[in-house]
Scaffold this motif. Sequence first.
Motif, PDB file in Angstrom:
ATOM      1  N   CYS A   1       0.614  -1.299  -0.055  1.00 37.39           N
ATOM      2  CA  CYS A   1      -0.177   0.284  -0.132  1.00 37.39           C
ATOM      3  C   CYS A   1       1.180   1.126  -0.149  1.00 37.39           C
ATOM      4  O   CYS A   1       0.553   2.386  -0.314  1.00 37.39           O
ATOM      5  N   TYR A   2       2.047   1.630   0.636  1.00 36.79           N
ATOM      6  CA  TYR A   2       2.922   2.281   0.788  1.00 36.79           C
ATOM      7  C   TYR A   2       3.581   2.545  -0.734  1.00 36.79           C
ATOM      8  O   TYR A   2       3.460   3.815  -0.971  1.00 36.79           O
TER       9      TYR A   2
ATOM     10  N   VAL B   1       1.950   6.920  -7.030  1.00 35.37           N
ATOM     11  CA  VAL B   1       0.666   8.032  -7.271  1.00 35.37           C
ATOM     12  C   VAL B   1       0.723   8.801  -6.778  1.00 35.37           C
ATOM     13  O   VAL B   1       0.894  10.029  -7.789  1.00 35.37           O
ATOM     14  N   SER B   2       1.474   9.074  -5.484  1.00 36.00           N
ATOM     15  CA  SER B   2       1.537  10.262  -4.662  1.00 36.00           C
ATOM     16  C   SER B   2       3.446  10.625  -4.806  1.00 36.00           C
ATOM     17  O   SER B   2       3.042  10.695  -3.423  1.00 36.00           O
ATOM     18  N   PRO B   3       3.804  11.144  -5.378  1.00 36.11           N
ATOM     19  CA  PRO B   3       5.276  11.303  -5.139  1.00 36.11           C
ATOM     20  C   PRO B   3       5.504  12.432  -4.021  1.00 36.11           C
ATOM     21  O   PRO B   3       6.578  12.355  -3.358  1.00 36.11           O
ATOM     22  N   LEU B   4       5.031  12.984  -4.221  1.00 37.71           N
ATOM     23  CA  LEU B   4       4.832  14.333  -2.808  1.00 37.71           C
ATOM     24  C   LEU B   4       4.240  14.422  -1.804  1.00 37.71           C
ATOM     25  O   LEU B   4       3.170  14.100  -1.861  1.00 37.71           O
ATOM     26  N   GLY B   5       4.403  14.690  -0.410  1.00 38.38           N
ATOM     27  CA  GLY B   5       3.391  14.733   0.385  1.00 38.38           C
ATOM     28  C   GLY B   5       4.281  15.958   1.162  1.00 38.38           C
ATOM     29  O   GLY B   5       4.751  17.070   0.553  1.00 38.38           O
ATOM     30  N   THR B   6       3.539  16.078   2.049  1.00 44.46           N
ATOM     31  CA  THR B   6       3.618  18.206   2.525  1.00 44.46           C
ATOM     32  C   THR B   6       4.676  18.064   3.847  1.00 44.46           C
ATOM     33  O   THR B   6       4.913  16.608   3.704  1.00 44.46           O
ATOM     34  N   CYS B   7       5.182  19.426   4.073  1.00 40.94           N
ATOM     35  CA  CYS B   7       6.601  19.646   4.238  1.00 40.94           C
ATOM     36  C   CYS B   7       6.468  19.177   5.307  1.00 40.94           C
ATOM     37  O   CYS B   7       5.058  19.512   6.300  1.00 40.94           O
ATOM     38  N   ARG B   8       6.709  18.653   6.697  1.00 44.06           N
ATOM     39  CA  ARG B   8       6.578  18.015   7.693  1.00 44.06           C
ATOM     40  C   ARG B   8       6.971  19.548   9.136  1.00 44.06           C
ATOM     41  O   ARG B   8       6.161  19.304   9.870  1.00 44.06           O
TER      42      ARG B   8
ATOM     43  N   VAL C   1       9.860   9.281   1.682  1.00 45.77           N
ATOM     44  CA  VAL C   1      10.690   8.655   1.894  1.00 45.77           C
ATOM     45  C   VAL C   1      11.292   7.461   1.105  1.00 45.77           C
ATOM     46  O   VAL C   1      12.221   6.986  -0.458  1.00 45.77           O
ATOM     47  N   GLY C   2      10.084   6.743   0.513  1.00 46.55           N
ATOM     48  CA  GLY C   2       9.470   5.541  -0.537  1.00 46.55           C
ATOM     49  C   GLY C   2      10.218   5.458  -2.069  1.00 46.55           C
ATOM     50  O   GLY C   2      10.988   4.851  -2.678  1.00 46.55           O
ATOM     51  N   ARG C   3       9.686   6.849  -2.702  1.00 48.81           N
ATOM     52  CA  ARG C   3       9.996   7.403  -3.220  1.00 48.81           C
ATOM     53  C   ARG C   3      11.160   8.100  -3.451  1.00 48.81           C
ATOM     54  O   ARG C   3      11.663   7.912  -4.762  1.00 48.81           O
ATOM     55  N   HIS C   4      12.003   8.291  -2.717  1.00 51.22           N
ATOM     56  CA  HIS C   4      13.565   8.797  -2.181  1.00 51.22           C
ATOM     57  C   HIS C   4      14.158   7.333  -1.852  1.00 51.22           C
ATOM     58  O   HIS C   4      15.055   7.656  -3.368  1.00 51.22           O
TER      59      HIS C   4
END
Length: 83
Positions: free
Chosen positions: A17-18, A24-31, A66-69
């Motif tokens: 799932c991750y 699908v969405s390689p970018l997330g919001t900045c923490r 992290v997974g996309r990186h």
Amino acid sequence: MPSLLTAMPALILLTLCYAALCAVSPLGTCRKCHGWGFHMKQNRRGRIKRGRGCRRCRGYGRRVRVGRHLYNVASRLHRDGTR
């Protein structure tokens, strides 16, 4: 030992799932800035105003997951090794 065998399908499902989320969405919001792109400040009266731009995301409000990186590093390593 039986608890490990019962947990393995759940861990495999979570990993898949991750991986799908990273595809699908390689970018997330900045923490650090929570997707705003800047830090929030309060002035002396307590009003909230815009602060400086976020250094972690450089003001975009987005970051690479992290997974996309890890995928990008592995594909770059493979590409450079096969040239």
